[in-house]
Enzyme design. Structure first.
Site, PDB file in Angstrom:
ATOM      1  N   ASP A  13       0.868  -1.173   0.000  1.00  0.00           N
ATOM      2  CA  ASP A  13       0.000   0.000   0.000  1.00  0.00           C
ATOM      3  C   ASP A  13       0.910   1.230   0.000  1.00  0.00           C
ATOM      4  OD1 ASP A  13      -2.382   1.697   0.605  1.00  0.00           O
ATOM      5  OD2 ASP A  13      -1.348   1.912   2.524  1.00  0.00           O
ATOM      6  N   ALA A  14       0.422   2.336  -0.521  1.00  0.00           N
ATOM      7  CA  ALA A  14       1.256   3.539  -0.609  1.00  0.00           C
ATOM      8  C   ALA A  14       1.082   4.462   0.592  1.00  0.00           C
ATOM      9  CB  ALA A  14       0.955   4.294  -1.904  1.00  0.00           C
ATOM     10  N   TYR A  15      -0.141   4.976   0.773  1.00  0.00           N
ATOM     11  CA  TYR A  15      -0.372   6.045   1.737  1.00  0.00           C
ATOM     12  C   TYR A  15      -0.509   5.504   3.157  1.00  0.00           C
ATOM     13  CZ  TYR A  15      -1.150   8.701  -2.518  1.00  0.00           C
ATOM     14  OH  TYR A  15      -0.983   9.291  -3.751  1.00  0.00           O
ATOM     15  N   ARG A  44      -7.340  13.094   6.275  1.00  0.00           N
ATOM     16  CA  ARG A  44      -7.114  11.678   5.975  1.00  0.00           C
ATOM     17  C   ARG A  44      -8.378  10.844   6.234  1.00  0.00           C
ATOM     18  NH1 ARG A  44      -5.033   7.690   2.974  1.00  0.00           N
ATOM     19  NH2 ARG A  44      -4.323   5.900   4.192  1.00  0.00           N
ATOM     20  N   SER A 120      -2.398   0.725  -4.962  1.00  0.00           N
ATOM     21  CA  SER A 120      -2.895   1.917  -4.282  1.00  0.00           C
ATOM     22  C   SER A 120      -4.228   2.398  -4.831  1.00  0.00           C
ATOM     23  CB  SER A 120      -1.857   3.050  -4.419  1.00  0.00           C
ATOM     24  OG  SER A 120      -2.330   4.240  -3.839  1.00  0.00           O
ATOM     25  N   ASN A 121      -4.973   3.079  -3.954  1.00  0.00           N
ATOM     26  CA  ASN A 121      -6.162   3.826  -4.365  1.00  0.00           C
ATOM     27  C   ASN A 121      -5.794   5.066  -5.167  1.00  0.00           C
ATOM     28  OD1 ASN A 121      -8.157   2.196  -3.235  1.00  0.00           O
ATOM     29  ND2 ASN A 121      -8.185   3.308  -1.291  1.00  0.00           N
TER      30      ASN A 121
END
Length: 225
Positions: A13-15, A44, A120-121
């Site tokens: 996942d990125a964030y 967030r 990622s989203n």
């Protein structure tokens, strides 16, 4: 802690996992003032909630729009009506700081012949910009985003996308996320999962548990056999 064996790729996942989502607000803390921290948290929170709501409603918008909508909500909540500040915060989202252990951990995995990818989203443009700004280009083999699916995590289609792109079955992929709900989604799909519990949070009361839990990515190379 038992190791995770027989995986061919680590997908991240990125964030919140590779990139510190709160580093954008930290950069402009003085301009924002006393509301900087709660604004960042609310930004967030709404960002995630809007992905879930839009997925359930069938009203897709890309992650860049959702990020801006969430920021607008947060800024208005704290009485901030500064267009220049909004522009600067959105620009900073393309240059988020990566966590300090990320580069060394990715490099160690690459040395062991483990493929690396981001799932990622975020839009491809957002992820490519953040990866380049953090100097991770040569450490990430592939980037998978939900752009083509028009639905967000934790829908099973998102995790299937990584399997298709890497041409690997779910059980040969280790998925890493700092978001417990994301980790549960990947585990439910059938991936091996490491929850990067940076906040020391309690486990969620939803199905499926991760295979392992770490406080950061620093321990991942030793965990992956």
């Amino acid at each position: 802690m038992a190791g995770i064996r027989d995986v061919k790729a680590c997908v991240f996942d990125a964030y919140g996992t590779l990139f510190d989502v709160h580093s954008a607000v930290k950069r402009y803390r003085k301009r924002i003032g006393e509301h900087a921290q709660p604004l960042s948290v609310l930004w967030r929170t709404r960002q995630l909630e809007y992905t879930w709501l839009r997925s359930l409603m069938g009203a897709h918008a890309d992650f860049w729009q959702i990020t801006g909508d969430a920021l607008d909500y947060a800024m208005r909540t704290y009485g901030l009506f500064d267009g220049r500040l909004r522009e600067d915060l959105m620009r900073a989202y393309h240059e988020l700081d990566c966590y300090p252990e990320v580069k060394d951990s990715l490099a160690a995995l690459k040395r062991r012949g483990i493929r690396t990818a981001i799932l990622s989203n975020g839009t491809r443009g957002m992820i490519e910009a953040a990866t380049a700004a953090a100097g991770l280009d040569e450490l990430i083999d592939d980037i998978c985003t939900v752009d083509e699916l028009r639905i967000y995590k934790p829908h099973p289609k998102v995790y299937r996308l990584a399997c298709e792109r890497l041409a690997l079955p779910a059980e040969r992929i280790s998925f890493q996320s700092a978001n417990a709900w994301d980790a549960a989604g990947a585990a439910y799909f059938g991936m091996r999962v490491v929850w990067i519990n940076r906040a020391g949070a309690q486990p969620e009361r939803i199905p499926n548990l991760p295979d392992a839990e770490l406080a950061s990515l620093a321990g991942l190379p030793d965990l992956i056999g």
